[in-house]
Scaffold this active site. Structure first.
Site, PDB file in Angstrom:
ATOM      1  N   CYS A  33       4.156  10.669  -3.833  1.00 33.61           N
ATOM      2  CA  CYS A  33       4.300  11.822  -4.062  1.00 33.61           C
ATOM      3  C   CYS A  33       4.652  12.245  -2.986  1.00 33.61           C
ATOM      4  O   CYS A  33       4.420  13.988  -3.302  1.00 33.61           O
ATOM      5  CB  CYS A  33       2.842  12.865  -4.399  1.00 33.61           C
ATOM      6  SG  CYS A  33       1.759  12.788  -4.219  1.00 33.61           S
ATOM      7  N   CYS A  37       0.719  -1.056   0.061  1.00 35.59           N
ATOM      8  CA  CYS A  37       0.067   0.349  -0.304  1.00 35.59           C
ATOM      9  C   CYS A  37       0.496   1.399   0.762  1.00 35.59           C
ATOM     10  O   CYS A  37       1.436   1.453   0.693  1.00 35.59           O
ATOM     11  CB  CYS A  37      -1.110   0.074   1.197  1.00 35.59           C
ATOM     12  SG  CYS A  37      -2.075   1.489   1.378  1.00 35.59           S
TER      13      CYS A  37
END
Length: 525
Positions: free
Chosen positions: A326, A309
């Site tokens: 990100c 994840c």
């Protein structure tokens, strides 16, 4: 003592030459060695074989040999300059035990040399006070002349203050060898005679050690063996170049005379120094962290991703939740950005080139780490295999050779081929270890060199593995004659002797090529 009693010249050939059997001819002086040239278990096992080069001559000096050479130089200077041995000692200490320079400087300007070395003093004037006593220049008490000690300059100090002054200087270190008169700004030297006359037994012994060591350490042609506890010195009569400085001390420790690291032929000292520094710094840990983690956007601590994840949670007390891709806050991620397993914001930014530089740096760090790990693991692996082979050879010489001789009904002298195989393995493991350090620093752009190097290294390593496996596993079978007939032992002898010869040939080729820095790569195609 004749010179043959204490020196070893490296003019004999090494394990890569036809004269390997003659190597121990120059080592008969060491009574502690057995017939194989090995020392006992208490000695340094890190380098039981040396790889001397025929273009280097070196001498291994014991303590008594160093003293004899030192006393000879003192006597020579004393005789030529017509000075006492104490003055000769002071002059040699001042000129770093360079006999030639002492003579040249003396005959050029004796007065200047005397002054600079601390041998020039004024008239001895004893300041008597009333009652015939003399004032000590340190404690300022008055003493009868018999209790006052004078040197060339005429400054008077009592024997107690002298003893204290000399002992403090000796305890401070080797600087005591250049000690001057206690009178401030007086340049007159305190010679070895004063130490002998006034110092305690313990201080004399310490001064004597400093005096002896200075003879080696101040001489550009001599160095102490770096093995812990060893007090032998190596003196060079001729020096070679590049990686040809490997020498072997009487303590069995082999090292490079030029850089004092463990023997590293055929790799040059610069590469060895680079490699050792690289192994000791923490830069690789940093690269691992960079390769396997990212900093938390809030507290900046490195976070390792251990699940699939992309939703990351920093550890307490930070607890910040963010996106692995990100590094944005997870609260901003939802169905509109692709859900928890993708990040369109990052993909879009990457498409615009916003993350290319960071990714490139990360990939470069990863590649650098993988390359270093590849070569380091093989470097360290061969070192471990070499240490194991040294232990196996010691076991063979102390236990197995007698057992094998008894079981096979043959004299121990006919089992030398097994010892030769172990010796070749130990030496080849040392060489192979350093070839990985060499390979690490080969430029990526030199593809022909790299391919040639890896081919030769592979051939040598393959031969070594066959030899090591043969002597390590197959020789054990013949300690139990019920499992191995005598005719099979003859076949084993032939096989092992052939493998030893072939392995030696492979490594001889590899060593010569690397010492030539693969200059013949173009001719090998």
């Amino acid at each position: 003592m004749d010179s043959d009693d204490y020196y070893m010249e490296s003019g004999e050939e090494d394990l890569y030459s036809d004269g390997a059997d003659d190597y121990n001819d120059g080592a008969d002086h060491d009574d502690d060695k057995d017939d194989t040239g090995f020392l006992g278990d208490d000695d340094d096992d890190s380098s039981m074989i040396s790889s001397p080069r025929s273009d280097i001559n070196y001498v291994v000096l014991k303590e008594e040999d160093i003293r004899r050479k030192q006393e000879s130089d003192i006597a020579q200077v004393s005789m030529i300059l017509s000075v006492s041995k104490v003055e000769a000692s002071v002059l040699l200490l001042h000129y770093h035990w360079n006999v030639g320079k002492v003579n040249d400087e003396w005959f050029a300007d004796e007065r200047r040399v005397r002054t600079s070395a601390g041998l020039e003093g004024g008239s001895v004037i004893v300041p008597y006070s009333k009652g015939g006593k003399v004032a000590c220049g340190i404690c300022f008490d008055y003493f009868f002349p018999i209790d006052i000690v004078l040197i060339l300059c005429g400054h008077a100090f009592c024997s107690t203050c002298w003893t204290s002054y000399i002992s403090i200087a000796i305890n401070d270190g080797p600087g005591c060898l250049m000690q001057k008169c206690p009178e401030p700004s007086c340049p007159v030297a305190v010679g070895p005679d004063m130490v002998e006359k006034l110092a305690s037994f313990e201080a004399k012994d310490k001064y004597d050690r400093y005096f002896l060591r200075s003879y080696v350490e101040e001489n550009k042609k001599t160095k102490w063996c770096p093995a812990p506890g060893c007090e032998h010195a190596i003196e060079f009569s001729a020096t070679g170049t590049g990686s040809s400085y490997d020498v072997s001390c009487l303590c069995s420790h082999s090292f490079c005379w030029n850089c004092t690291e463990d023997a590293h032929r055929p790799v040059d000292c610069d590469r060895v120094s680079q490699w050792i520094r690289k192994n000791s710094v923490e830069a690789e840990n940093t690269k691992w962290i960079l390769d396997n983690s990212k900093p938390c956007p809030k507290c900046k601590r490195p976070i390792e991703k251990n699940h699939g994840c992309m939703h990351m949670s920093c550890t307490p007390p930070c607890r910040h939740q963010f996106c692995w891709l990100c590094l944005g806050a997870w609260s901003e991620h939802g169905e509109g950005t692709g859900g928890p397993y993708t990040c369109n914001r990052y993909s879009k930014a990457k498409g615009q080139g916003l993350h290319d530089e960071a990714e490139m740096k990360r990939e470069m760090a990863k590649h650098s780490l993988e390359k270093y790990t590849h070569y380091y693991e093989r470097w360290a692996g061969n070192q471990m295999s070499r240490q194991k082979a040294i232990g196996d050879l010691q076991k063979f010489l102390s236990v197995d050779v007698m057992k094998l001789s008894d079981k096979q009904c043959i004299p121990e002298t006919e089992l030398g081929f097994i010892t030769d195989a172990w010796l070749q393995i130990i030496e080849c493991r040392r060489v192979l270890k350093w070839t990985y350090a060499y390979g690490y620093y080969l430029l990526e752009s030199e593809q022909e060199k790299r391919q040639f190097f890896e081919y030769m290294q592979g051939e040598a390593e393959s031969g070594l593995e066959r030899l090591h496996k043969c002597v390590e596993l197959e020789s054990e079978v013949f300690q139990y004659p019920e499992d191995a007939p005598k005719q099979d032992f003859k076949g084993f002898r032939t096989k092992l002797t052939t493998l030893t010869s072939v392995t030696k040939s492979h490594f001889e080729t590899l060593v010569k090529a690397l010492e030539n820095d693969l200059a013949d790569v173009g001719f090998a195609r």
